[in-house]
Write an enzyme that holds these catalytic residues in place. Structure first.
Site, PDB file in Angstrom:
ATOM      1  N   ILE A  51      -0.221   2.653  -4.153  1.00  0.00           N
ATOM      2  CA  ILE A  51       0.868   2.464  -3.659  1.00  0.00           C
ATOM      3  C   ILE A  51       1.745   2.379  -5.578  1.00  0.00           C
ATOM      4  O   ILE A  51       3.347   2.879  -5.636  1.00  0.00           O
ATOM      5  CB  ILE A  51       1.465   0.994  -3.646  1.00  0.00           C
ATOM      6  CG1 ILE A  51       1.193   1.307  -1.458  1.00  0.00           C
ATOM      7  CG2 ILE A  51       2.634   1.156  -3.128  1.00  0.00           C
ATOM      8  CD1 ILE A  51       0.977   0.394  -0.503  1.00  0.00           C
TER       9      ILE A  51
ATOM     10  N   TYR B 275      -6.563 -13.253   0.204  1.00  0.00           N
ATOM     11  CA  TYR B 275      -5.572 -12.565  -0.232  1.00  0.00           C
ATOM     12  C   TYR B 275      -4.053 -12.542   0.910  1.00  0.00           C
ATOM     13  O   TYR B 275      -3.232 -13.111  -0.520  1.00  0.00           O
ATOM     14  CB  TYR B 275      -6.547 -11.039   0.498  1.00  0.00           C
ATOM     15  CG  TYR B 275      -5.255 -10.161  -0.343  1.00  0.00           C
ATOM     16  CD1 TYR B 275      -5.022  -9.667  -1.089  1.00  0.00           C
ATOM     17  CD2 TYR B 275      -4.558  -9.749   1.029  1.00  0.00           C
ATOM     18  CE1 TYR B 275      -4.154  -8.178  -1.130  1.00  0.00           C
ATOM     19  CE2 TYR B 275      -3.873  -8.564   0.791  1.00  0.00           C
ATOM     20  CZ  TYR B 275      -3.219  -7.806  -0.457  1.00  0.00           C
ATOM     21  OH  TYR B 275      -3.083  -6.961  -0.777  1.00  0.00           O
TER      22      TYR B 275
ATOM     23  N   LYS C 186      -0.373 -13.935  -0.999  1.00  0.00           N
ATOM     24  CA  LYS C 186       0.779 -13.003  -0.449  1.00  0.00           C
ATOM     25  C   LYS C 186       1.959 -14.061  -0.877  1.00  0.00           C
ATOM     26  O   LYS C 186       2.781 -13.432  -0.350  1.00  0.00           O
ATOM     27  CB  LYS C 186       0.262 -11.682   0.614  1.00  0.00           C
ATOM     28  CG  LYS C 186      -0.231 -10.642  -0.685  1.00  0.00           C
ATOM     29  CD  LYS C 186      -0.020 -10.212  -1.417  1.00  0.00           C
ATOM     30  CE  LYS C 186      -1.267  -9.417  -2.465  1.00  0.00           C
ATOM     31  NZ  LYS C 186      -0.628  -8.275  -3.376  1.00  0.00           N
TER      32      LYS C 186
ATOM     33  N   THR D 272      -5.120   4.035   1.253  1.00  0.00           N
ATOM     34  CA  THR D 272      -4.767   3.757  -0.547  1.00  0.00           C
ATOM     35  C   THR D 272      -6.203   3.422  -0.632  1.00  0.00           C
ATOM     36  O   THR D 272      -7.478   2.794   0.236  1.00  0.00           O
ATOM     37  CB  THR D 272      -4.628   2.498  -1.090  1.00  0.00           C
ATOM     38  OG1 THR D 272      -5.211   0.930  -0.098  1.00  0.00           O
ATOM     39  CG2 THR D 272      -2.624   2.487  -0.471  1.00  0.00           C
TER      40      THR D 272
END
Length: 323
Positions: free
Chosen positions: A52, A201, A205, A234
């Site tokens: 990204i 994670y 976030k 990705t």
């Protein structure tokens, strides 16, 4: 209730976060929003050598912006820079090698950058999902060091530069995973209990969403936003979530689709007509909490998070010029 939150998130994701969700949402996009010439404006994108970040940098370069790529790996970054220049014809692409998990390195880079460049838009895209508890050379848990502390230090250090410019913006790339997490300031470095990289994670976030909301309150002349790119194909997803990737690979968004809202937030005049501090998906502000998910926390925890990050970040700030 964690099973419920995970189930709701996954079902919601199947519907909205995949390629078909993007295709459905994009029918309502106004193409003119991103048909913008940004020549003369300066953009800094972290984690810009792939995924990204690279897709974002490419689209901004295509529209004439000066783009600063902040990457960790010099070899891969040089290749990415060459590809962006070749694809867009834009020569104003600059490379900076910085490890966003290394707070001393970030402070040093930011001080040098402030003396040499101007900055209109900061895009915090760099992130990692390490599935076992790993410590950096500074004794910091790697996910937290990169996703939360690194984002905090880079943004804090560059705010004075952004404050000098008209229409300054900060965009942070978060994740829908944060919707299953309530802010937890009692164990920022995940040293207690069983380590689950995916949930660590997601907690990071959630922290990024809180950072954005708090910065928006205190820096009124900068437009802050945080966004969820959906589930995109990705390199990071392939390496960090191989099982998820195998199950979902035929439905994942392209890198460009994942980057679309980042680009929109970075360059569109329409984005800054909306209030600062919001969470976006597919060019629309969306709630930061799922119904019935019990992820709301007390406001004092959010303020405490900022205090804790400030205190920790200052420990790595050099007091000697040039060190």
């Amino acid at each position: 209730m964690s099973w419920y939150r995970n189930a709701v998130w996954f079902v919601k994701g199947l519907r909205e976060y995949t390629r078909s969700g993007y295709e459905s949402a994009s029918k309502h996009f106004n193409p003119a929003d991103t048909e913008v010439n940004v020549a003369g404006r300066s953009f800094l994108v972290t984690g810009a050598n792939s995924g990204i970040g690279k897709a974002t940098a490419t689209e901004i370069a295509r529209r004439g912006g000066t783009v600063h790529l902040v990457c960790r790996n010099k070899e891969r970054a040089e290749v990415a820079k060459g590809e962006i220049v070749t694809e867009t014809g834009n020569q104003n692409i600059f490379l900076h090698i910085v490890d966003i998990s290394n707070p001393k390195e970030i402070w040093k880079f930011a001080e040098k950058f402030k003396n040499e460049h101007k900055l209109n838009v900061l895009i915090n895209n760099a992130g990692c999902m390490v599935n076992t508890r790993e410590l950096t050379e500074d004794g910091l848990e790697k996910n937290f060091a990169t996703n939360t502390l690194g984002t905090y230090i880079l943004t804090t250090a560059l705010l004075p530069l952004l404050e000098k410019e008209a229409d300054a913006r900060v965009i942070t790339v978060s994740s829908g995973g944060m919707l299953v997490q309530k802010l937890n300031i009692s164990d920022l470095q995940s040293g207690n209990g069983t380590f689950d990289g995916t949930m660590v994670y997601a907690q990071n976030k959630r922290q990024q969403v809180v950072l954005t909301e708090q910065w928006a309150k205190t820096h009124r002349n900068i437009h802050f936003s945080v966004m969820h790119p959906g589930w995109a194909d990705t390199p990071a997803v392939r390496s960090a979530m191989p099982d998820f990737y195998q199950k979902m690979k035929n439905t994942l968004r392209t890198e460009a689709q994942g980057a679309d809202t980042v680009v929109w937030l970075a360059i569109s005049p329409e984005a800054t007509k909306l209030p600062s501090g919001l969470f976006f998906q597919d060019r629309q502000p969306v709630p930061t909490h799922l119904p019935l998910a019990s992820t709301h926390g007390p406001p004092e925890d959010e303020e405490k998070l900022m205090e804790m990050l400030e205190e920790l970040s200052q420990k790595f700030k050099s007091t000697s010029p040039g060190t």
